[in-house]
Design a protein around this motif. Sequence first.
Motif, PDB file in Angstrom:
ATOM      1  N   THR A  44       8.777 -36.481 -23.322  1.00  0.00           N
ATOM      2  CA  THR A  44       9.822 -36.167 -24.346  1.00  0.00           C
ATOM      3  C   THR A  44      10.630 -34.878 -24.257  1.00  0.00           C
ATOM      4  N   VAL A  45      11.885 -35.105 -24.306  1.00  0.00           N
ATOM      5  CA  VAL A  45      12.785 -33.907 -24.176  1.00  0.00           C
ATOM      6  C   VAL A  45      13.203 -33.226 -25.262  1.00  0.00           C
ATOM      7  N   SER A  46      13.505 -32.094 -25.470  1.00  0.00           N
ATOM      8  CA  SER A  46      13.979 -31.320 -26.712  1.00  0.00           C
ATOM      9  C   SER A  46      15.376 -31.356 -26.688  1.00  0.00           C
ATOM     10  N   SER A  47      16.165 -31.287 -25.848  1.00  0.00           N
ATOM     11  CA  SER A  47      17.474 -31.792 -25.979  1.00  0.00           C
ATOM     12  C   SER A  47      17.934 -32.455 -24.626  1.00  0.00           C
ATOM     13  N   GLY A  48      18.877 -32.976 -24.763  1.00  0.00           N
ATOM     14  CA  GLY A  48      19.449 -33.828 -23.867  1.00  0.00           C
ATOM     15  C   GLY A  48      18.809 -35.412 -24.019  1.00  0.00           C
TER      16      GLY A  48
ATOM     17  N   VAL B 112      17.202 -42.566 -23.624  1.00  0.00           N
ATOM     18  CA  VAL B 112      16.047 -42.273 -24.746  1.00  0.00           C
ATOM     19  C   VAL B 112      15.825 -40.782 -24.704  1.00  0.00           C
ATOM     20  N   ASN B 113      15.191 -40.197 -25.758  1.00  0.00           N
ATOM     21  CA  ASN B 113      14.611 -38.994 -25.981  1.00  0.00           C
ATOM     22  C   ASN B 113      13.164 -38.718 -25.791  1.00  0.00           C
TER      23      ASN B 113
ATOM     24  N   LEU C 164      22.959 -18.639 -22.305  1.00  0.00           N
ATOM     25  CA  LEU C 164      21.757 -18.763 -21.924  1.00  0.00           C
ATOM     26  C   LEU C 164      21.197 -20.135 -23.046  1.00  0.00           C
ATOM     27  N   THR C 165      20.676 -21.130 -22.188  1.00  0.00           N
ATOM     28  CA  THR C 165      19.825 -21.949 -23.142  1.00  0.00           C
ATOM     29  C   THR C 165      18.627 -22.346 -22.584  1.00  0.00           C
ATOM     30  N   GLU C 166      17.667 -22.771 -23.306  1.00  0.00           N
ATOM     31  CA  GLU C 166      16.375 -23.323 -22.733  1.00  0.00           C
ATOM     32  C   GLU C 166      16.234 -25.015 -23.267  1.00  0.00           C
ATOM     33  N   SER C 167      15.946 -25.705 -22.386  1.00  0.00           N
ATOM     34  CA  SER C 167      15.537 -27.302 -22.693  1.00  0.00           C
ATOM     35  C   SER C 167      14.050 -27.301 -22.218  1.00  0.00           C
ATOM     36  N   THR C 168      13.336 -28.168 -23.092  1.00  0.00           N
ATOM     37  CA  THR C 168      11.994 -28.283 -22.943  1.00  0.00           C
ATOM     38  C   THR C 168      11.630 -29.921 -22.431  1.00  0.00           C
TER      39      THR C 168
END
Length: 174
Positions: free
Chosen positions: A108-112, A122-123, A143-147
């Motif tokens: 699963t991704v938090s963004s993108g 898909v997410n 500055l951004t963070e994606s998980t």
Amino acid sequence: MFNKSQLEAYSNIEAPQELYEKVLSSKPKKSKIYLLPLAASLAACLILIFGIGFRSNFDSEIFLNGQLVNTDTVLIGELAPESKADMRALPTLKILVEITLTEKTKVTVSSGVLILENGERVNSVTFKDDVSFFWEVESKAELTESTMTLNSFSGKQEIILTQYDDGSYTAEIN
């Protein structure tokens, strides 16, 4: 239901004296069989606790753009805009993700979005075997963070993708 004479006859019934004394003097025998289910339950609980504890290590290898990601921060790419204004014009980040799986895992991704081999976007998706796909994340001038989270029976693992305002981006496993 019962008439008065029947009730009196019932209440006048008495056991012989020697039987009455025998019943009063006897002690109930305790069976040791009741310990067996208790011991079996405790053993099963301990097996579950230690079994889950030993299996909590996530043992998959994860590669982002061909680089193995581990507990250390890894520089996986760099977009080199000439100015911050150029950063807004950059296309989205497309990161090749390759995972060697040993068990069924939900990603699963938090963004993108995740772009699968068949082009589906898909997410969240569940994989059973080794897999490769693209993780597409929007480029930003700050500055951004994606998980990306990987969940399986063995445990949970998070990959934190950090985009810096200079155009570089790093990944680390948390």
